[in-house]
Design a protein around this motif. Sequence first.
Motif, short mmCIF file in Angstrom:
data_model
loop_
_atom_site.label_atom_id
_atom_site.label_comp_id
_atom_site.label_asym_id
_atom_site.label_seq_id
_atom_site.Cartn_x
_atom_site.Cartn_y
_atom_site.Cartn_z
N GLU A 49 -33.79 -41.58 -37.52
CA GLU A 49 -32.68 -41.96 -38.39
C GLU A 49 -33.04 -41.78 -39.86
OE1 GLU A 49 -29.99 -45.97 -39.30
OE2 GLU A 49 -31.22 -45.86 -37.50
N LEU A 50 -34.24 -42.17 -40.23
CA LEU A 50 -34.69 -41.98 -41.61
C LEU A 50 -34.77 -40.50 -41.96
CD1 LEU A 50 -37.57 -44.54 -42.33
CD2 LEU A 50 -35.45 -44.24 -43.61
N ALA A 51 -35.31 -39.70 -41.05
CA ALA A 51 -35.44 -38.27 -41.31
C ALA A 51 -34.07 -37.62 -41.48
CB ALA A 51 -36.21 -37.60 -40.17
N ARG A 52 -33.11 -38.03 -40.69
CA ARG A 52 -31.78 -37.44 -40.79
C ARG A 52 -31.09 -37.87 -42.09
NH1 ARG A 52 -28.61 -37.45 -35.13
NH2 ARG A 52 -27.57 -35.71 -36.17
N ALA A 53 -31.46 -39.01 -42.62
CA ALA A 53 -30.88 -39.49 -43.87
C ALA A 53 -31.48 -38.79 -45.10
CB ALA A 53 -31.08 -41.00 -44.00
N HIS A 54 -32.64 -38.13 -44.90
CA HIS A 54 -33.32 -37.45 -46.01
C HIS A 54 -33.72 -36.05 -45.57
CE1 HIS A 54 -33.67 -41.19 -48.41
NE2 HIS A 54 -33.81 -41.77 -47.22
N PRO A 55 -32.74 -35.17 -45.33
CA PRO A 55 -33.04 -33.84 -44.78
C PRO A 55 -33.96 -33.02 -45.69
CG PRO A 55 -30.77 -33.97 -45.56
CD PRO A 55 -31.31 -35.36 -45.58
N GLY A 56 -34.92 -32.38 -45.06
CA GLY A 56 -35.85 -31.54 -45.78
C GLY A 56 -36.97 -32.29 -46.47
N GLU A 57 -36.83 -33.60 -46.60
CA GLU A 57 -37.84 -34.42 -47.26
C GLU A 57 -38.61 -35.27 -46.26
OE1 GLU A 57 -38.20 -37.67 -50.93
OE2 GLU A 57 -36.23 -37.17 -50.10
N LEU A 58 -37.90 -35.95 -45.38
CA LEU A 58 -38.54 -36.75 -44.34
C LEU A 58 -38.36 -36.07 -42.98
CD1 LEU A 58 -37.54 -40.44 -45.21
CD2 LEU A 58 -39.45 -39.06 -46.07
N PHE A 59 -39.40 -36.17 -42.18
CA PHE A 59 -39.38 -35.69 -40.80
C PHE A 59 -39.92 -36.82 -39.93
CE2 PHE A 59 -39.75 -32.27 -43.78
CZ PHE A 59 -38.82 -31.35 -43.33
N ALA A 60 -39.88 -36.68 -38.64
CA ALA A 60 -40.27 -37.78 -37.77
C ALA A 60 -41.14 -37.30 -36.62
CB ALA A 60 -39.02 -38.48 -37.21
N THR A 61 -41.94 -38.21 -36.09
CA THR A 61 -42.54 -38.03 -34.78
C THR A 61 -41.83 -38.99 -33.83
OG1 THR A 61 -44.26 -39.75 -34.90
CG2 THR A 61 -44.75 -37.62 -35.93
N ALA A 62 -41.97 -38.75 -32.56
CA ALA A 62 -41.41 -39.66 -31.54
C ALA A 62 -42.44 -39.82 -30.44
CB ALA A 62 -40.09 -39.12 -30.99
N GLY A 63 -42.81 -41.06 -30.23
CA GLY A 63 -43.80 -41.33 -29.20
C GLY A 63 -44.06 -42.81 -29.06
N VAL A 64 -45.03 -43.14 -28.22
CA VAL A 64 -45.38 -44.53 -27.95
C VAL A 64 -46.91 -44.68 -28.10
CG1 VAL A 64 -45.45 -46.36 -26.21
CG2 VAL A 64 -43.41 -44.92 -26.44
N HIS A 65 -47.29 -45.46 -29.09
CA HIS A 65 -48.69 -45.76 -29.38
C HIS A 65 -49.32 -46.46 -28.17
CE1 HIS A 65 -52.07 -47.77 -31.40
NE2 HIS A 65 -51.85 -47.04 -32.48
N PRO A 66 -50.63 -46.28 -27.96
CA PRO A 66 -51.26 -46.96 -26.82
C PRO A 66 -51.11 -48.47 -26.84
CG PRO A 66 -52.89 -45.90 -28.25
CD PRO A 66 -51.57 -45.36 -28.61
#
Length: 273
Positions: A49-66
């Motif tokens: 959601e943050l990445a989509r709100a700041h295109p080209g500036e913020l990007f995201a990872t998606a995962g689950v920490h151990p």
Amino acid sequence: MQLIDIGANLTHDSFDHDRDAVLQRARDAGVVQMVVTGASREHSPQALELARAHPGELFATAGVHPHHAAEYTAECDAEMRELHAHPEVVAVGECGLDYFRDFSPRPAQRRAFELQLQVAADTRKPLFLHQRDAHADFLAIMREFEGKLGPAVVHCFTGTREELFDYLDRDWHVGITGWLCDERRGQHLRGLVPNIPANRLMIETDAPYLLPRTLSPKPKDRRNEPAFLPHIVEELARDRGEDAAVAAANATATTRAFFGLPEAPLKASGGGY
């Protein structure tokens, strides 16, 4: 110079009251792009959601920490795969093993790690990896997926010389944080970072964690933030015997190639060296 923070936990609730100001301070410091870490079932969608709100500036990872491995159910796997359908999500993780704290049982950690490696194999996205006190099992599980994965970065590297060379021998990337600035726990890193090839080295704050101990003045709340990335670069460059501008440029080029990031938008340009 343009800097990219490859690991910022901007969904952390400590940023809820001033997130926009944090982003502006980062821009002013020359941090033109950031990868927002998704490390749980709750926070990975928020990172997107943050990445989509700041295109080209913020990007995201998606995962689950151990630490959260016990939550990696079949439903969670489906949710992660749905997140990875979005182009703003540029890596699988944060995933891996953490035997230092053992917040999740080790069998659950290993299973969650394996399932996320399968997501990476299926999507061919880069891996954003975590390993602490679990080197042998970490390598063994990664070996099971040999030839099936894209590029990988071991984020927030704090390990030994042996661990570093095991990663470099496998052509993995290495993320360096303000741990380097910790005279109590990170002193050994100063002698190791010259061994990391420039095209394998990336930089990160891991904000709000790991405030550099050599930073002066320190913020009153002791919260780390992406605006402090230039300080880490300066320390890193000195240990590598490089000019800070050279270290910054190399890390930025390596990061763009690794994650497939575009050039930073003009609105994100700021100061720097």
